[in-house]
Design an enzyme around this catalytic site. Structure first.
Site, PDB file in Angstrom:
ATOM      1  N   GLU A  90     -26.844  -3.799   8.316  1.00  0.00           N
ATOM      2  CA  GLU A  90     -27.255  -4.685   7.241  1.00  0.00           C
ATOM      3  C   GLU A  90     -28.280  -5.753   7.640  1.00  0.00           C
ATOM      4  O   GLU A  90     -29.025  -6.231   6.794  1.00  0.00           O
ATOM      5  CB  GLU A  90     -26.012  -5.379   6.653  1.00  0.00           C
ATOM      6  CG  GLU A  90     -25.055  -4.443   5.937  1.00  0.00           C
ATOM      7  CD  GLU A  90     -25.680  -3.834   4.701  1.00  0.00           C
ATOM      8  OE1 GLU A  90     -26.279  -4.578   3.894  1.00  0.00           O
ATOM      9  OE2 GLU A  90     -25.595  -2.603   4.543  1.00  0.00           O
ATOM     10  N   SER A 469      35.177   2.662 -18.402  1.00  0.00           N
ATOM     11  CA  SER A 469      36.324   2.461 -17.517  1.00  0.00           C
ATOM     12  C   SER A 469      35.979   1.640 -16.285  1.00  0.00           C
ATOM     13  O   SER A 469      36.879   1.171 -15.577  1.00  0.00           O
ATOM     14  CB  SER A 469      36.879   3.813 -17.071  1.00  0.00           C
ATOM     15  OG  SER A 469      37.113   4.644 -18.190  1.00  0.00           O
TER      16      SER A 469
END
Length: 770
Positions: A90, A469
Site C-alpha cells: 500500500e 407431574s
C-alpha cells in the site's frame, strides 16, 4: 535597451503569474480547508467500533456481536512480516514521507495516463487513515485534496507506529472483517501473530478491492494479488527472493465461516447472553464496545446437549411415523430433477450440490414402489430406502387415503455405508435442555430447540409450559415440611373436589386403577395423581405456592387445587434451578450465565460471583426429597435413568393430553432438565410420557455430562435419622427381610413403631461415605 525591456516585461509576467498561482492556490486551500473536519480527535483519540466477544467457561470463543467485526490489536502483537506486507502493498515509502508521496503520485499519474483511465491510486497509508476516519469514500479531486491536507496534519501529531496501528486495525479486508486480527480469524482461523508470510501477503492484497479479491469469491485473483505483494516485499528488501518464492508456493487453507459463530456454538445460550447484555449494558456498548463476556458454558457439555436433543427428537419423529411426501413432480419437472444435480430439502430447499454428501437432507424423487421396497432418484444416483423406512412409507395413508407413488418427493439422506437412503423429515416436535451445576447455578449447557436456523425462539427460557407431574416434588416437599413423612400412608382412591366451577374428579394416568393405601415413597415413585391432590388439600394451595416461590419459581401460579396435577405454566430453566435445591441441601439456586464482563484492557465492568446461598427449605427436607426421587429412578416412572450407572434422582412429568413431557434428574454434582412438546400445544402423540420421551434425551446427555465426575451418593445432613422399613407397607422390618430398605426421616419424626434407628453419621459410615 529594448532587449532589457523585453526581459523586464517577461520577468514581471512570470512574477505576476507566480503571485497569481500562489494566490489561487492559497484561495483554493482556504476554500477546501473551510470544509475540513474541525479537529483530528477521531484519529488522535482512536476509539473504533469493536466486536464484543462471548467466551465459554474455559475461554473458548462461542459468539460475537458487532456492527463492524474488529478486534483492536496492539502493534506489538502484529508481527513485522505482517506489517511489512501491508507497507509493501500500500505505501512502500511509508516510513520516509510526511503524509503524502510525491513520487507515488507522479508514478500513478503516468500509469493512469498511459492506461487511459484510473488504474492505480496513490494514497499513502496516512491518507487512507485520514479518509477512513475523517472523510467519505467519494472519488473526487476535492476529496483527494482534503485527504492530502489532512494526512500532513496527521503526520505532525502522530508517530508512524501510531498511524500504522490505526490502519491495521481500521482497514476493511472483506468478508465482514475489519482489521488484521479479525481477518486472520475469518480467513485462516488463527490469531494475527500466527500468520505465515504467505497468509500475511494474502491479507495485504485485499485493501485494493476487498470484495473482488476476496479469496472466498475468487481464489485465483486473490492468489495473483498475493504474488504481487510478495514481489514488492522482495523488491523492497523485506524478504529474500527465496523466501518470497517459498511463500508463493505455500498451500493456503481457508476457514469458511458462512454463519455467525453463535449459530455454531450454543446459539440459544449466546442469544440469551446478548439479550441480558443489551439490557444491562446498552445496545451501543454491546455492539461496538469490544467487550469480553465470560460465561458459565461448558462447550464439551454443550455439544453433547445439542447432539442428544437432535438424536432424541429424530428418534421420536420416527416413532410418530412418516408424515407424507413433501411434493410431487411429473413430466419435464420430474425429468429435470432425476437428470440434474442433487437438490437439498428442508430449510435449504432448492440448493444444488455437485455430489451427494452424508449428513445432508435431499429432495429425492420416488421412481419405483414395490411391495417392500422404494427406489429414490437423487439425480446422479438412484438408491433404495432402508427396509425399515420403506415399510414406514408404504404403510402411510394420507387424509384422502392416498399412498406414496412414483413422482412423489421425499426428504432423504445417505444411510450409514452410503448404499441406502433413510428418511430425513425434520421433526415437528420441539424440545429444550438445560444442564446446570446444582451447587452454584452455573448453566453449563442450554439448547432451546431442534434447529436455531429454523426457529430462534428459546424454549428453555422464553417458553412457559404446563409442569404436569414434574410439579409433584414441590407438593411433597411442602407435605414433609408440614408433618408428613416418607412412610405416611395416603389412600390412592377416587376423589372428588368441590370447586367454584363445579366438582373436579381427577384420575390417575391409568384411569380407573387405584392402589389403595400407599406410602409417600410409593406414591411419588409411580406419580399417583390422587395422592398429590390429597396432599395439596391437606397442606393447602397457598403452602405449595409458597414452597415454589421459595425455590425460585417466578411465573404466575394459579391459586387453585388443580396445581396438584401441574397446571402452572413454568420455564424449563426455572424448573431445573428449583429442582437443584434438593441436591444443594435446600438452598435456593439461581441460574447464572455470565461470570464477568471486561473491556478491551481487561478492566471489569461487571462481576457476578455465585449468589449468596438462601435456605429455601430445611436441609433434612431436601434430603428426604432426594431419597423420594431416587425411588422414582429405582422403581418408578424414571427407571430408564438407572442406565446412567450411578446414584441418580429425578422426576418425570406429563401434562394433560400428552402436550408436555418432562424429565428433571440429578446426581450429587450435576442436574439437567429436558422438556419435549409442540409449539402449537397439540398433543405430542399417544403415550408420549416424560419417561418415554424426555428421559431418553436426558440420559443421552448425562452420559457425557457426568463422565468426568466421580460416581458418589448423596450425603445426608446431620438432622436425618434412618430406619429399616418396607417402603411399600411403611412397616418396620428386620435386617434380613428381602424388602428391608433404609428410609430417612427428619430428626424427631420417626414413628413410635420403629424402635431402632441410626444417625446420619452412622448411616454414612455404614455405606462408606467420607
Amino acid at each position: 535597451m529594448k532587449r532589457f525591456s523585453v526581459v523586464r516585461v517577461l520577468g514581471l509576467l512570470v512574477t505576476w503569474g507566480l503571485a497569481l498561482a500562489a494566490g489561487g492556490t492559497t484561495f483554493v486551500y482556504k476554500e477546501i480547508a473551510r470544509d475540513l473536519p474541525p479537529s483530528l480527535d477521531k484519529v488522535l483519540f482512536y476509539e473504533p467500533a469493536r466486536a464484543t466477544r462471548v467466551f465459554s467457561a474455559d475461554g473458548q470463543l462461542i459468539g460475537e456481536f458487532y456492527l463492524e467485526k474488529r478486534v483492536l490489536t496492539p502493534l506489538a502483537r502484529i508481527p513485522p512480516h505482517v506489517q511489512n506486507a501491508f507497507i509493501a502493498a500500500e505505501d512502500r515509502r511509508f516510513r520516509t514521507h510526511h503524509g503524502f508521496d510525491p513520487w507515488g503520485i507522479a508514478r500513478a499519474a503516468w500509469e493512469n495516463y498511459v492506461a487511459g483511465g484510473v488504474r492505480q491510486g496513490a494514497s499513502t497509508i496516512t491518507q487512507q487513515v485520514a479518509r477512513m476516519l475523517l472523510l467519505t469514500n467519494e472519488r473526487t479531486f476535492i476529496r483527494k485534496a482534503k485527504e492530502l491536507i489532512l494526512s500532513v496534519r496527521v503526520e505532525r501529531e502522530l508517530t508512524k507506529d501510531q498511524i500504522l496501528f490505526i490502519y491495521l486495525n481500521q482497514v476493511y479486508l472483506g468478508h465482514g472483517a475489519y482489521g488484521v486480527q479479525a481477518a486472520a480469524e475469518t480467513y485462516f482461523g488463527k490469531d494475527v501473530e500466527h500468520l505465515t508470510v504467505a497468509e500475511a501477503a494474502m491479507l495485504a492484497g485485499l485493501p485494493k478491492a476487498p470484495t473482488k479479491l476476496n479469496p472466498y469469491k475468487d481464489f485465483a485473483r486473490a492468489r495473483e494479488r498475493q504474488a504481487y505483494v510478495l514481489d514488492r516485499m522482495a523488491e523492497d528488501g523485506l524478504l529474500t527472493r527465496a523466501q518470497a518464492g517459498a511463500a508463493r508456493g505455500e498451500p493456503l487453507a481457508l476457514v469458511a465461516r458462512s454463519e455467525p459463530l453463535s449459530t455454531v456454538a450454543a446459539p440459544y445460550f449466546v442469544e440469551h447472553v446478548r439479550r441480558w447484555a443489551a439490557a444491562e449494558l446498552g445496545d451501543r456498548t454491546l455492539a461496538g464496545g469490544g467487550l469480553r463476556i465470560h460465561t458459565t458454558l461448558d462447550l464439551r457439555r454443550q455439544l453433547a446437549a445439542d447432539a442428544a436433543l437432535r438424536r432424541g427428537l429424530e428418534a421420536l419423529d420416527r416413532r410418530l411415523g412418516f408424515r407424507g411426501p413433501i411434493g410431487h413432480l411429473d413430466g419435464a419437472d420430474r425429468d429435470a430433477a432425476t437428470s440434474g444435480p442433487p437438490r437439498l430439502a428442508g430449510a435449504d430447499a432448492g440448493g444444488l450440490l455437485a455430489e451427494i454428501l452424508p449428513g445432508l437432507a435431499y429432495a429425492g424423487v420416488v421412481v419405483a414402489v414395490g411391495k417392500r421396497s422404494i427406489d429414490v432418484d437423487l439425480g446422479p444416483r438412484t438408491l433404495r430406502l432402508t427396509d425399515e423406512d420403506a415399510a414406514r412409507v408404504i404403510r402411510w395413508k394420507g387424509d384422502k387415503r392416498q399412498r406414496v407413488v412414483a413422482g412423489d418427493v421425499l426428504p432423504v439422506a445417505l444411510a450409514p455405508g452410503g448404499n441406502r437412503l433413510t428418511l430425513a423429515q425434520a421433526p415437528e416436535v420441539q424440545a429444550a435442555l438445560v444442564g446446570m451445576d446444582p451447587a452454584t447455578g452455573d448453566v453449563r449447557s442450554l439448547v432451546g430447540g431442534y434447529d436455531y436456523a429454523r426457529s430462534v425462539f428459546d424454549r428453555a427460557i422464553q417458553s412457559r409450559r404446563q409442569a404436569g407431574s414434574a410439579m409433584k416434588p414441590f407438593i411433597y416437599a411442602t407435605a414433609l415440611t408440614n408433618g408428613f413423612t416418607p412412610l405416611s400412608i395416603v389412600p390412592d382412591a377416587p376423589i372428588a373436589v368441590r370447586t367454584a366451577t363445579g366438582v373436579w374428579a381427577p384420575s390417575n394416568y391409568q384411569a380407573g386403577k387405584f392402589l389403595g393405601p400407599i406410602t409417600l415413597k410409593t406414591a411419588l415413585a409411580y406419580s399417583i395423581n390422587t395422592v398429590s391432590v390429597r396432599l395439596t388439600l391437606a397442606v393447602g394451595v397457598d403452602a405449595v405456592r409458597k414452597t415454589m416461590r421459595a425455590l425460585g419459581i417466578t411465573t404466575p401460579i394459579p391459586r387453585h387445587i388443580s396445581i396438584a396435577l401441574g397446571t402452572p405454566d413454568v420455564s424449563l430453566v426455572e424448573m431445573t434451578a428449583a429442582f437443584a435445591a434438593f441436591p444443594a441441601g435446600g438452598r435456593k439456586i439461581t441460574p447464572r450465565f455470565v461470570t464477568k464482563v471486561t473491556d478491551d484492557d481487561g478492566r471489569a465492568l461487571y462481576d457476578a460471583p455465585a449468589p449468596a446461598p438462601t435456605q429455601a427449605i430445611a436441609p433434612e427436607i431436601a434430603y428426604l426429597m432426594v431419597d423420594l426421587m431416587k425411588g422414582v429412578v429405582r422403581r418408578g416412572t424414571g427407571r430408564k435413568a438407572q442406565e446412567l450407572g450411578r446414584p441418580t434422582a429425578g422426576k418425570t412429568g406429563t401434562s394433560t393430553g400428552f402436550r408436555d413431557a418432562w424429565f428433571i434428574g440429578y446426581t450429587p454434582d450435576f442436574i439437567a432438565g429436558v422438556w419435549v412438546g409442540r409449539d402449537n400445544f397439540k398433543p405430542i402423540g399417544h403415550d408420549t410420557t416424560g419417561g418415554t420421551t424426555a428421559l431418553p434425551i436426558w440420559l443421552d446427555y448425562m452420559k457425557v455430562a457426568v463422565a468426568d465426575q466421580p460416581a458418589r451418593d448423596f450425603v445426608p445432613p446431620p438432622d436425618v435419622t434412618f430406619v429399616r422399613a418396607s417402603e411399600t407397607s411403611g412397616e418396620p422390618v428386620g435386617p434380613g427381610s428381602p424388602v428391608a430398605t433404609w428410609v430417612p426421616f427428619a430428626r424427631g419424626t420417626v414413628p413410635r413403631a420403629f424402635t431402632a434407628s441410626v444417625s446420619a453419621e452412622e448411616f454414612s459410615r455404614s455405606v462408606g461415605f467420607p
